[in-house]
Design an enzyme around this catalytic site. Structure first.
Site, PDB file in Angstrom:
ATOM      1  N   CYS A   1     -15.588   3.032   2.147  1.00 31.13           N
ATOM      2  CA  CYS A   1     -16.699   2.813   1.383  1.00 31.13           C
ATOM      3  C   CYS A   1     -16.672   1.392   0.342  1.00 31.13           C
ATOM      4  CB  CYS A   1     -17.248   3.807   0.420  1.00 31.13           C
ATOM      5  SG  CYS A   1     -18.478   3.476  -0.886  1.00 31.13           S
TER       6      CYS A   1
ATOM      7  N   CYS B   1     -22.538   3.903  -7.582  1.00 25.18           N
ATOM      8  CA  CYS B   1     -21.496   4.662  -6.900  1.00 25.18           C
ATOM      9  C   CYS B   1     -22.503   6.135  -5.888  1.00 25.18           C
ATOM     10  CB  CYS B   1     -20.379   5.418  -7.419  1.00 25.18           C
ATOM     11  SG  CYS B   1     -19.379   6.483  -6.503  1.00 25.18           S
TER      12      CYS B   1
ATOM     13  N   CYS C   1     -14.703  10.548  -4.044  1.00 24.51           N
ATOM     14  CA  CYS C   1     -14.851   9.250  -3.766  1.00 24.51           C
ATOM     15  C   CYS C   1     -14.943   9.246  -1.816  1.00 24.51           C
ATOM     16  CB  CYS C   1     -13.712   8.204  -3.973  1.00 24.51           C
ATOM     17  SG  CYS C   1     -13.776   6.570  -3.151  1.00 24.51           S
TER      18      CYS C   1
ATOM     19  N   CYS D   1     -20.984  -4.889 -18.135  1.00 23.20           N
ATOM     20  CA  CYS D   1     -21.716  -4.437 -16.776  1.00 23.20           C
ATOM     21  C   CYS D   1     -21.264  -3.164 -16.603  1.00 23.20           C
ATOM     22  CB  CYS D   1     -20.863  -5.679 -15.847  1.00 23.20           C
ATOM     23  SG  CYS D   1     -21.611  -5.312 -14.086  1.00 23.20           S
TER      24      CYS D   1
ATOM     25  N   CYS E   1     -20.836  -5.728  -7.354  1.00 26.11           N
ATOM     26  CA  CYS E   1     -20.096  -6.399  -8.467  1.00 26.11           C
ATOM     27  C   CYS E   1     -20.241  -8.096  -8.416  1.00 26.11           C
ATOM     28  CB  CYS E   1     -18.390  -6.201  -8.023  1.00 26.11           C
ATOM     29  SG  CYS E   1     -17.346  -7.069  -9.516  1.00 26.11           S
TER      30      CYS E   1
ATOM     31  N   ASP F   1       0.795  -1.301   0.018  1.00 28.81           N
ATOM     32  CA  ASP F   1       0.098   0.126   0.046  1.00 28.81           C
ATOM     33  C   ASP F   1       0.866   1.417   0.101  1.00 28.81           C
ATOM     34  OD1 ASP F   1      -2.324   1.445  -0.230  1.00 28.81           O
ATOM     35  OD2 ASP F   1      -2.376   1.514   2.222  1.00 28.81           O
TER      36      ASP F   1
ATOM     37  N   CYS G   1     -15.034  -7.472 -17.248  1.00 26.20           N
ATOM     38  CA  CYS G   1     -16.182  -6.769 -16.929  1.00 26.20           C
ATOM     39  C   CYS G   1     -17.391  -6.772 -17.842  1.00 26.20           C
ATOM     40  CB  CYS G   1     -15.912  -5.335 -16.776  1.00 26.20           C
ATOM     41  SG  CYS G   1     -14.979  -4.950 -15.088  1.00 26.20           S
TER      42      CYS G   1
ATOM     43  N   CYS H   1     -18.969  -0.087  -4.510  1.00 25.57           N
ATOM     44  CA  CYS H   1     -18.714  -0.403  -5.956  1.00 25.57           C
ATOM     45  C   CYS H   1     -18.118  -1.777  -6.001  1.00 25.57           C
ATOM     46  CB  CYS H   1     -17.860   0.482  -6.621  1.00 25.57           C
ATOM     47  SG  CYS H   1     -16.084   0.755  -5.761  1.00 25.57           S
TER      48      CYS H   1
END
Ligand code: B12
Ligand code: SF4
Ligand code: SF4
Length: 324
Positions: free
Chosen positions: A242, A199, A215, A192, A249, A135, A189, A245
């Site tokens: 959050c 969102c 966001c 879709c 999926c 990260d 994806c 999204c």
């Protein structure tokens, strides 16, 4: 292949130290790395100054480890059996992102990466350079994950593995060894667009392009100071990050729920409602934040988010001042 250390033996060891996925990408000039500059230029990084400061190094891992030939990428599933935020019938529930429920992944994944690296040093007959990151390093982890076959970068910008979904932490070891590389993951994806439509703040401005300044994750975790008034309503009852999204999926519909104790929710955050959380004393919150990724906002940041979320409750239920 390098002596006893091969990509295949590395992947076996990665499983043993607790990773669900492991792949190897070439340290090459991947075309997706180029989007980063444009993304910054469009202002999408907002106040995350560190993303600008490290832009040169993030352009290519060979600027971090000049001898780099490969990037070993790991994926660690952190899903649990608790319901999704979009399933909550009760608007008073404090929504906290799934990745933040348990222990700080920086500590846990780093320790596992260091253990893998120590094993690699034992196995390799030749000396090599390597640096491990999770990260916080100057690495575009998702790009290398895609090229290591861990998963494709979805329209929601998350890396999705076709077998286990996107509730995964990424880790990376930049390495000078010429290990055998994996085939890149292919975009699945299709047509879709569920994440873009779902969102709450329209932060996904085009497939695979996130304006972080919109966001909820950025607003509740990265932004310091007051949250602009116009952006408060969209935050709803999200008090830390959050997941919307990813929750919508289809690739997460049957994501496994491992029992790894590291990711199980701490009692303080487990299906807690906004008022109960707001009523915790600073001391209680400080204890709960210890060793948790949520310590990033400190108690003050969490209280700011709680004030906004309480302010979003229907009139009469409470007022934001109550938790100040
Ligand atoms: C900054 C950051 C954020 C920012 C910005 C997120 C973002 N999408 O860029 C904020 C604070 C919003 C954020 C939120 C979250 N994050 Co974050 N974050 C990072 C960090 C530190 C850097 C990401 C980065 O470089 N962003 C800049 C943009 C350019 O990069 P990108 O989206 O990754 O890049 C690709 C696409 O956007 C696309 N693209 C960009 N521009 C364009 C333009 C065109 C025309 C096209 C076609 C494509 C395209 O290509 C890019 C490169 O391929 C990484 C760790 C790391 N060192 O990589 C973690 C990381 C991405 N975050 C992670 C997580 C878990 C989250 C959250 C789920 C946390 C939460 N629940 O609240 C959310 C998810 C929100 C989302 N939909 O992305 C994980 C993701 C794991 C995964 N499965 O993908 C990471 C990898 C940390 C980790 N080690 O596990 N994060
Ligand atoms: S994390 Fe939430 S606010 Fe951010 S892009 Fe995903 S759904 Fe939108
Ligand atoms: S919701 Fe649909 S478009 Fe979005 S990332 Fe998942 S599969 Fe891709």
């Amino acid at each position: 292949m390098t002596g006893a250390l091969t990509s295949s033996s590395l992947k076996q060891q990665a499983r043993l130290v607790g990773f669900d996925l492991c792949g190897v990408a070439p340290a090459a000039d991947h075309p997706e790395l180029k989007f980063y500059r444009e993304w910054l230029d469009r202002g999408y990084a907002g106040a995350m100054a560190y993303l600008h400061r490290t832009a040169d190094r993030r352009a290519d891992v060979r600027k971090v480890v000049p001898s780099a030939q490969t990037v070993i990428v790991t994926g660690t599933l952190y899903n649990t059996d608790r319901p999704y935020s979009i399933e909550a019938a009760d608007g008073g529930r404090a929504q906290i992102a799934r990745y933040a429920w348990g222990d700080d992944y920086h500590d846990i994944i780093r320790a596992r990466l260091e253990s893998l690296l120590a094993w690699m040093r034992e196995q390799s007959p030749e000396r090599f350079e390597a640096r491990a990151y999770v990260d916080t390093g100057p690495v575009q982890e998702r790009v290398y994950a895609q090229h290591a076959g861990i998963g494709w970068i979805g329209k929601n910008t998350c890396v999705i593995n076709p077998g286990i979904g996107s509730w995964i932490f990424l880790g990376a070891i930049i390495c000078s060894l010429p290990l055998e590389v994996d085939a890149p993951s292919l975009d699945q994806c299709g047509t879709c667009t569920l994440c873009i439509e779902a969102c709450p703040t329209q932060a996904i401005v085009a497939p695979g392009v996130l304006d972080a300044t919109r966001c909820i994750s950025y607003l509740t975790i990265e932004l310091r100071g007051d949250i602009p008034e116009a952006q408060r309503v969209g935050i709803g009852s999200h008090v830390y990050g959050c997941d919307v999204c990813q929750e919508v999926c289809p690739w997460n519909a049957s994501a496994p729920r491992p029992a790894d104790p590291a990711w199980q929710p701490r009692p303080a955050w487990d299906r807690v409602d906004l008022l109960t959380l707001a009523e915790q004393t600073d001391e209680e919150l400080t204890v709960a934040l210890r060793g948790s990724p949520m310590k990033r906002t400190k108690v003050d940041g969490l209280r700011r988010n709680l004030a906004v979320a309480l302010g979003n409750l229907p009139d009469g239920e409470t007022s934001p001042e109550e938790c100040r």
